[in-house]
Design a protein around this motif. Structure first.
Motif, short mmCIF file in Angstrom:
data_model
loop_
_atom_site.label_atom_id
_atom_site.label_comp_id
_atom_site.label_asym_id
_atom_site.label_seq_id
_atom_site.Cartn_x
_atom_site.Cartn_y
_atom_site.Cartn_z
N ALA A 93 0.83 -1.21 0.00
CA ALA A 93 0.00 0.00 0.00
C ALA A 93 0.87 1.26 0.00
CB ALA A 93 -0.95 0.00 1.20
N GLY A 94 1.90 1.28 0.83
CA GLY A 94 2.81 2.42 0.85
C GLY A 94 3.62 2.54 -0.43
N GLY A 95 4.06 1.42 -0.96
CA GLY A 95 4.82 1.44 -2.22
C GLY A 95 3.97 1.90 -3.39
N ALA A 96 2.72 1.48 -3.40
CA ALA A 96 1.82 1.92 -4.47
C ALA A 96 1.58 3.42 -4.38
CB ALA A 96 0.51 1.16 -4.39
N ALA A 97 1.46 3.95 -3.16
CA ALA A 97 1.29 5.40 -2.99
C ALA A 97 2.53 6.14 -3.49
CB ALA A 97 1.01 5.73 -1.53
N MET A 98 3.70 5.59 -3.22
CA MET A 98 4.94 6.22 -3.68
C MET A 98 5.02 6.22 -5.21
SD MET A 98 8.88 5.21 -2.84
CE MET A 98 8.77 3.65 -3.68
N ILE A 99 4.71 5.10 -5.83
CA ILE A 99 4.77 5.01 -7.29
C ILE A 99 3.73 5.91 -7.93
CG2 ILE A 99 4.39 3.44 -9.24
CD1 ILE A 99 5.72 1.27 -7.46
N LEU A 100 2.54 5.96 -7.33
CA LEU A 100 1.51 6.87 -7.86
C LEU A 100 1.97 8.32 -7.79
CD1 LEU A 100 -1.80 5.42 -6.39
CD2 LEU A 100 -1.21 5.62 -8.80
N ARG A 101 2.62 8.67 -6.70
CA ARG A 101 3.10 10.05 -6.55
C ARG A 101 4.16 10.39 -7.59
NH1 ARG A 101 1.65 14.74 -5.92
NH2 ARG A 101 3.06 16.12 -4.83
N ILE A 112 -3.51 9.97 -1.23
CA ILE A 112 -3.67 9.65 0.18
C ILE A 112 -5.06 9.06 0.45
CG2 ILE A 112 -3.82 10.63 2.52
CD1 ILE A 112 -0.99 10.47 1.50
N LYS A 113 -6.09 9.70 -0.10
CA LYS A 113 -7.46 9.23 0.14
C LYS A 113 -7.69 7.83 -0.42
CE LYS A 113 -9.09 13.54 -1.02
NZ LYS A 113 -10.08 14.45 -1.58
N VAL A 114 -7.24 7.59 -1.64
CA VAL A 114 -7.47 6.29 -2.27
C VAL A 114 -6.70 5.19 -1.56
CG1 VAL A 114 -7.08 4.98 -4.39
CG2 VAL A 114 -8.10 7.24 -4.50
N MET A 115 -5.44 5.43 -1.28
CA MET A 115 -4.63 4.38 -0.66
C MET A 115 -4.99 4.16 0.80
SD MET A 115 -3.24 3.41 -3.29
CE MET A 115 -2.43 2.05 -2.53
N THR A 116 -5.42 5.20 1.49
CA THR A 116 -5.90 5.02 2.86
C THR A 116 -7.14 4.14 2.89
OG1 THR A 116 -5.00 7.13 3.59
CG2 THR A 116 -6.78 6.22 4.90
N ALA A 117 -8.03 4.34 1.94
CA ALA A 117 -9.30 3.60 1.91
C ALA A 117 -9.11 2.12 1.60
CB ALA A 117 -10.23 4.22 0.88
N ALA A 158 3.10 7.81 4.34
CA ALA A 158 4.54 7.50 4.27
C ALA A 158 4.96 7.27 2.83
CB ALA A 158 4.84 6.27 5.12
N GLY A 159 4.16 6.51 2.07
CA GLY A 159 4.50 6.27 0.68
C GLY A 159 4.43 7.52 -0.17
N ALA A 160 3.40 8.34 0.02
CA ALA A 160 3.26 9.56 -0.77
C ALA A 160 4.35 10.57 -0.43
CB ALA A 160 1.89 10.17 -0.56
N LEU A 161 4.72 10.68 0.85
CA LEU A 161 5.82 11.57 1.22
C LEU A 161 7.15 11.08 0.66
CD1 LEU A 161 4.98 12.52 4.91
CD2 LEU A 161 4.98 14.02 2.90
N ALA A 162 7.36 9.76 0.69
CA ALA A 162 8.58 9.21 0.09
C ALA A 162 8.62 9.50 -1.40
CB ALA A 162 8.66 7.70 0.35
N GLY A 163 7.49 9.34 -2.08
CA GLY A 163 7.44 9.66 -3.51
C GLY A 163 7.70 11.13 -3.77
N SER A 164 7.17 12.00 -2.92
CA SER A 164 7.41 13.44 -3.08
C SER A 164 8.87 13.78 -2.84
CB SER A 164 6.52 14.23 -2.11
OG SER A 164 5.17 14.06 -2.42
N LEU A 165 9.49 13.14 -1.84
CA LEU A 165 10.91 13.39 -1.57
C LEU A 165 11.79 12.91 -2.72
CD1 LEU A 165 11.23 12.53 2.22
CD2 LEU A 165 11.57 14.75 1.14
#
Length: 179
Positions: A93-101, A112-117, A158-165
Motif C-alpha cells: 500500500a505504501g509502495g503503491a502510494a509512492m509510485i503513484l506520486r 492519500i485518500k485512495v490508498m488510505t481507503a 509514508a508512501g506519498a511523502l517518500a514519492g514526493s521526496l
C-alpha cells in the motif's frame, strides 16, 4: 477590452481572486465585467484524466487484495487488529502510494485518500462476508474500521511523502501532459 474574473462573493475575501484574461490583476471596482469564476487551486482540485483514474483503481485493488487475502484467511476467533494485518500488504500500500506520486497526475491528497481507503475496505469486506455467515460475529465492526483507518493512513502518507521526496531530489517527476 479586458474582462475580469472574480470569485463568488460568498467566499472569504482572501480566497477571491480577480484576474484579467491576460493573467494580470484587474480593477476590483468593475463588477459588470465579471464573466466567469476562477477559484484558487487549493479550493478546487484539477480534474483527473482517465489514465490517472485507472492507475488509482489499479493501485487501490492491488493494495486491497494484498492486505485482504492474507487477512481473510485468518480464522475469526484469532484475529487481533491491527496486528492481524499482513505487513507485506501494508508495504505494498505504501509502495503503491509512492509510485503513484512519482508517475501519475493525481494530486498528493487524492493518492492519500485512495490508498488510505484500501486497508479499511479489505477489513470491511471481511465484516460483510462474515456477517452473511453469522450475523452476530462482527457486533463492533465500526471499531474494527476505526482501528485500521490510521494504519492505512500511515502507510499512504509514508508512501506519498517518500514519492514526493524522491521527486524533489531527482527533479520534477515525469507527468503526463493533459490533452
Amino acid at each position: 477590452m479586458i474582462s475580469c474574473v472574480r470569485g463568488p462573493a460568498s467566499l472569504p475575501r482572501m480566497q477571491q481572486r480577480v484576474v484579467a484574461d491576460s493573467g494580470t490583476e484587474c480593477n476590483k471596482a468593475a463588477p459588470e465585467t465579471i464573466r466567469r469564476i476562477r477559484i484558487n487551486n487549493f479550493i478546487r482540485s484539477p480534474a483527473m484524466d482517465s489514465a490517472t483514474k485507472q492507475h488509482l483503481m489499479i493501485a487501490f485493488f492491488l493494495s486491497f487484495f494484498t492486505v485482504g487475502i492474507p487477512y481473510w484467511r485468518i480464522p475469526y476467533n484469532t484475529v487481533n487488529l491491527p496486528e492481524a494485518l499482513p505487513v507485506f500488504g501494508l508495504i505494498v500500500a505504501g509502495g503503491a502510494a509512492m509510485i503513484l506520486r512519482l508517475q501519475t497526475t493525481a494530486t498528493f491528497w487524492q493518492i492519500i485518500k485512495v490508498m488510505t481507503a484500501s486497508v479499511p475496505t479489505a477489513v470491511f469486506a471481511r465484516v460483510v462476508w462474515d456477517g452473511f455467515k453469522d450475523p452476530s460475529s462482527h457486533n463492533l465492526w465500526p471499531f474494527e474500521i476505526a482501528v485500521v483507518l490510521p494504519v492505512g493512513f500511515a502507510c499512504a502518507i509514508a508512501g506519498a511523502l517518500a514519492g514526493s521526496l524522491i521527486a524533489a531530489m531527482t527533479g520534477k517527476p515525469q507527468r503526463r501532459k493533459k490533452r
